[in-house]
Design a protein around this motif. Structure first.
Motif, PDB file in Angstrom:
ATOM      1  N   GLY A 298       0.791  -1.219   0.000  1.00  7.36           N
ATOM      2  CA  GLY A 298       0.000   0.000   0.000  1.00  7.36           C
ATOM      3  C   GLY A 298       0.820   1.263   0.000  1.00  7.36           C
ATOM      4  N   ASN A 299       2.028   1.184  -0.552  1.00  9.67           N
ATOM      5  CA  ASN A 299       2.900   2.353  -0.593  1.00  9.67           C
ATOM      6  C   ASN A 299       2.851   3.057  -1.944  1.00  9.67           C
ATOM      7  N   GLY A 300       3.065   4.365  -1.904  1.00 13.01           N
ATOM      8  CA  GLY A 300       3.361   5.076  -3.130  1.00 13.01           C
ATOM      9  C   GLY A 300       4.800   4.762  -3.496  1.00 13.01           C
ATOM     10  N   VAL A 301       5.178   5.022  -4.741  1.00 14.75           N
ATOM     11  CA  VAL A 301       6.530   4.716  -5.194  1.00 14.75           C
ATOM     12  C   VAL A 301       7.158   5.949  -5.832  1.00 14.75           C
ATOM     13  N   LEU A 302       8.350   6.281  -5.363  1.00 18.27           N
ATOM     14  CA  LEU A 302       9.121   7.392  -5.919  1.00 18.27           C
ATOM     15  C   LEU A 302      10.246   6.788  -6.752  1.00 18.27           C
ATOM     16  N   PHE A 303      10.188   6.990  -8.076  1.00 22.07           N
ATOM     17  CA  PHE A 303      11.168   6.421  -8.983  1.00 22.07           C
ATOM     18  C   PHE A 303      12.258   7.449  -9.295  1.00 22.07           C
ATOM     19  N   PHE A 304      13.509   7.065  -9.097  1.00 18.76           N
ATOM     20  CA  PHE A 304      14.653   7.899  -9.461  1.00 18.76           C
ATOM     21  C   PHE A 304      15.353   7.266 -10.661  1.00 18.76           C
ATOM     22  N   THR A 305      15.632   8.049 -11.684  1.00 23.93           N
ATOM     23  CA  THR A 305      16.393   7.573 -12.824  1.00 23.93           C
ATOM     24  C   THR A 305      17.266   8.691 -13.351  1.00 23.93           C
ATOM     25  N   PRO A 306      18.500   8.395 -13.752  1.00 25.55           N
ATOM     26  CA  PRO A 306      19.340   9.416 -14.384  1.00 25.55           C
ATOM     27  C   PRO A 306      19.055   9.478 -15.885  1.00 25.55           C
ATOM     28  N   HIS A 307      19.799  10.323 -16.591  1.00 23.07           N
ATOM     29  CA  HIS A 307      19.670  10.409 -18.045  1.00 23.07           C
ATOM     30  C   HIS A 307      20.347   9.179 -18.667  1.00 23.07           C
TER      31      HIS A 307
ATOM     32  N   ARG B  40       2.323  -1.222 -17.638  1.00 22.44           N
ATOM     33  CA  ARG B  40       2.282  -2.484 -16.879  1.00 22.44           C
ATOM     34  C   ARG B  40       1.546  -2.338 -15.550  1.00 22.44           C
ATOM     35  N   PHE B  41       1.703  -1.174 -14.886  1.00 20.82           N
ATOM     36  CA  PHE B  41       1.175  -1.022 -13.530  1.00 20.82           C
ATOM     37  C   PHE B  41       0.174   0.129 -13.385  1.00 20.82           C
ATOM     38  N   GLY B  42      -0.103   0.849 -14.474  1.00 21.83           N
ATOM     39  CA  GLY B  42      -0.902   2.070 -14.380  1.00 21.83           C
ATOM     40  C   GLY B  42      -2.276   1.904 -13.775  1.00 21.83           C
ATOM     41  N   ASP B  43      -2.887   0.720 -13.936  1.00 19.91           N
ATOM     42  CA  ASP B  43      -4.214   0.518 -13.365  1.00 19.91           C
ATOM     43  C   ASP B  43      -4.171   0.403 -11.856  1.00 19.91           C
ATOM     44  N   ARG B  44      -3.000   0.012 -11.320  1.00 23.44           N
ATOM     45  CA  ARG B  44      -2.838  -0.114  -9.871  1.00 23.44           C
ATOM     46  C   ARG B  44      -1.939   0.965  -9.290  1.00 23.44           C
ATOM     47  N   LEU B  45      -1.060   1.516 -10.110  1.00 19.46           N
ATOM     48  CA  LEU B  45      -0.097   2.510  -9.650  1.00 19.46           C
ATOM     49  C   LEU B  45       0.062   3.596 -10.722  1.00 19.46           C
ATOM     50  N   PRO B  46      -0.893   4.525 -10.824  1.00 15.01           N
ATOM     51  CA  PRO B  46      -0.739   5.627 -11.781  1.00 15.01           C
ATOM     52  C   PRO B  46       0.555   6.392 -11.504  1.00 15.01           C
ATOM     53  N   VAL B  47       1.212   6.840 -12.551  1.00 11.38           N
ATOM     54  CA  VAL B  47       2.515   7.477 -12.416  1.00 11.38           C
ATOM     55  C   VAL B  47       2.460   8.926 -12.892  1.00 11.38           C
TER      56      VAL B  47
ATOM     57  N   LEU C 198       1.535  18.600  -7.216  1.00 13.96           N
ATOM     58  CA  LEU C 198       0.925  17.442  -7.869  1.00 13.96           C
ATOM     59  C   LEU C 198       1.638  16.152  -7.477  1.00 13.96           C
ATOM     60  N   MET C 199       2.970  16.217  -7.411  1.00 11.66           N
ATOM     61  CA  MET C 199       3.735  15.019  -7.062  1.00 11.66           C
ATOM     62  C   MET C 199       3.505  14.612  -5.612  1.00 11.66           C
ATOM     63  N   ILE C 200       3.485  15.591  -4.718  1.00 15.48           N
ATOM     64  CA  ILE C 200       3.227  15.284  -3.310  1.00 15.48           C
ATOM     65  C   ILE C 200       1.841  14.666  -3.146  1.00 15.48           C
ATOM     66  N   LYS C 201       0.867  15.233  -3.852  1.00 13.36           N
ATOM     67  CA  LYS C 201      -0.496  14.705  -3.789  1.00 13.36           C
ATOM     68  C   LYS C 201      -0.538  13.266  -4.300  1.00 13.36           C
ATOM     69  N   ALA C 202       0.177  12.995  -5.403  1.00 13.56           N
ATOM     70  CA  ALA C 202       0.185  11.645  -5.969  1.00 13.56           C
ATOM     71  C   ALA C 202       0.779  10.645  -4.984  1.00 13.56           C
ATOM     72  N   LEU C 203       1.879  11.019  -4.334  1.00 16.89           N
ATOM     73  CA  LEU C 203       2.505  10.102  -3.378  1.00 16.89           C
ATOM     74  C   LEU C 203       1.600   9.860  -2.175  1.00 16.89           C
ATOM     75  N   LYS C 204       0.932  10.904  -1.713  1.00 18.93           N
ATOM     76  CA  LYS C 204       0.021  10.739  -0.584  1.00 18.93           C
ATOM     77  C   LYS C 204      -1.158   9.844  -0.946  1.00 18.93           C
ATOM     78  N   GLN C 205      -1.499   9.819  -2.240  1.00 19.05           N
ATOM     79  CA  GLN C 205      -2.579   8.952  -2.699  1.00 19.05           C
ATOM     80  C   GLN C 205      -2.061   7.565  -3.080  1.00 19.05           C
ATOM     81  N   ARG C 206      -0.811   7.299  -2.679  1.00 19.99           N
ATOM     82  CA  ARG C 206      -0.177   5.995  -2.895  1.00 19.99           C
ATOM     83  C   ARG C 206      -0.037   5.666  -4.373  1.00 19.99           C
ATOM     84  N   GLN C 207       0.334   6.676  -5.132  1.00 23.10           N
ATOM     85  CA  GLN C 207       0.600   6.503  -6.549  1.00 23.10           C
ATOM     86  C   GLN C 207       2.105   6.576  -6.798  1.00 23.10           C
ATOM     87  N   GLY C 208       2.500   6.558  -8.059  1.00 20.27           N
ATOM     88  CA  GLY C 208       3.904   6.623  -8.410  1.00 20.27           C
ATOM     89  C   GLY C 208       4.305   8.005  -8.894  1.00 20.27           C
ATOM     90  N   VAL C 209       5.554   8.358  -8.646  1.00 22.94           N
ATOM     91  CA  VAL C 209       6.121   9.632  -9.109  1.00 22.94           C
ATOM     92  C   VAL C 209       7.514   9.344  -9.637  1.00 22.94           C
TER      93      VAL C 209
END
Length: 232
Positions: free
Chosen positions: A31-40, A54-61, A98-109
């Motif tokens: 039941g966690n939101g996910v914060l994705f880090f990626t470089p260039h 793959r996960f958008g229906d359960r974890l909108p990003v 928007l990103m903070i709201k998404a994480l609080k709603q247990r979504q992905g950023v």
């Protein structure tokens, strides 16, 4: 860009491999939101779309992006990046909310911590042995949102064979936890980005000016100000 978009849309016909998919599944199950880090590194544009597919229906990003300066290009990029399960947030205060709201709603950023921020939104921290102006936003989100932090990058397979999405747990060095000090936290996140780049340095966008000084920011002036004064 459009070629990458089409590749993502037809991923069912393109070979797609996952390395570490269980990390996302575990976060969703907990039941966690996910914060994705990626470089260039690799296909970071496609990576976000593949995760959403793959996960958008359960974890909108929601992904952070820097709007283009030209209005016509900005509109094209916004339309191209918007996909089912995938939203965008500009590099503005409204975008951060928007990103903070998404994480609080247990979504992905998702965001690129090696993106050079504007003046006042970063600190100087080492990156591959050189001081680089590094955003503080990534650490603030990781510390305040209570979400699972994952490292991710999309590898282009040779000869057009498709993509391999790599996921890694975020394990800050030294203290074992992300520091509350902005400079130390930026250094820890930079180290994690370095580790990903070392996995496949040939697919890192070395042409990106990671060490540029944004308007109003001077590393030389900072060093001069910090230099101890000689006694008379």
């Amino acid at each position: 860009l459009h070629e990458r978009m089409r590749a993502a849309e037809t991923a069912g016909a393109v070979r797609l491999e996952w390395d570490g998919m269980a990390l996302i599944e575990d976060a969703i199950a907990e039941g966690n939101g996910v914060l994705f880090f990626t470089p260039h590194l690799g296909c970071f544009e496609v990576t976000a779309q593949l995760v959403a597919q793959r996960f958008g229906d359960r974890l909108p990003v929601t992904v952070l992006y820097r709007p283009a300066r030209q209005p016509w290009l900005r509109e094209i990029m916004e339309q191209a990046r918007h996909r089912p399960g995938l939203s965008t947030a500009p590099t503005t205060l409204a975008g951060v909310k928007l990103m903070i709201k998404a994480l609080k709603q247990r979504q992905g950023v998702g965001l690129l911590p090696d993106q050079v921020p504007p003046d006042g939104q970063g600190v100087w921290a080492p990156y591959f042995g050189r001081e680089a102006y590094t955003m503080t936003l990534s650490a603030r989100l990781a510390l305040t949102a209570g979400a699972r932090v994952l490292l991710i990058w999309g590898e282009r397979l040779s000869w057009g064979r498709g993509y391999r999405v790599h996921l890694r747990p975020f394990r800050p060095e030294h203290a074992g936890a992300l520091s509350v000090d902005p400079v130390q936290a930026a250094a820890q996140i930079n180290q994690s980005m370095e580790a990903l780049v070392r996995e496949c340095p040939q697919q890192y966008i070395w042409s990106y000016d990671r060490y540029k000084e944004p308007a109003g920011v001077s590393h030389a002036a900072r060093l001069e100000a910090e230099r101890p004064r000689k006694s008379a």
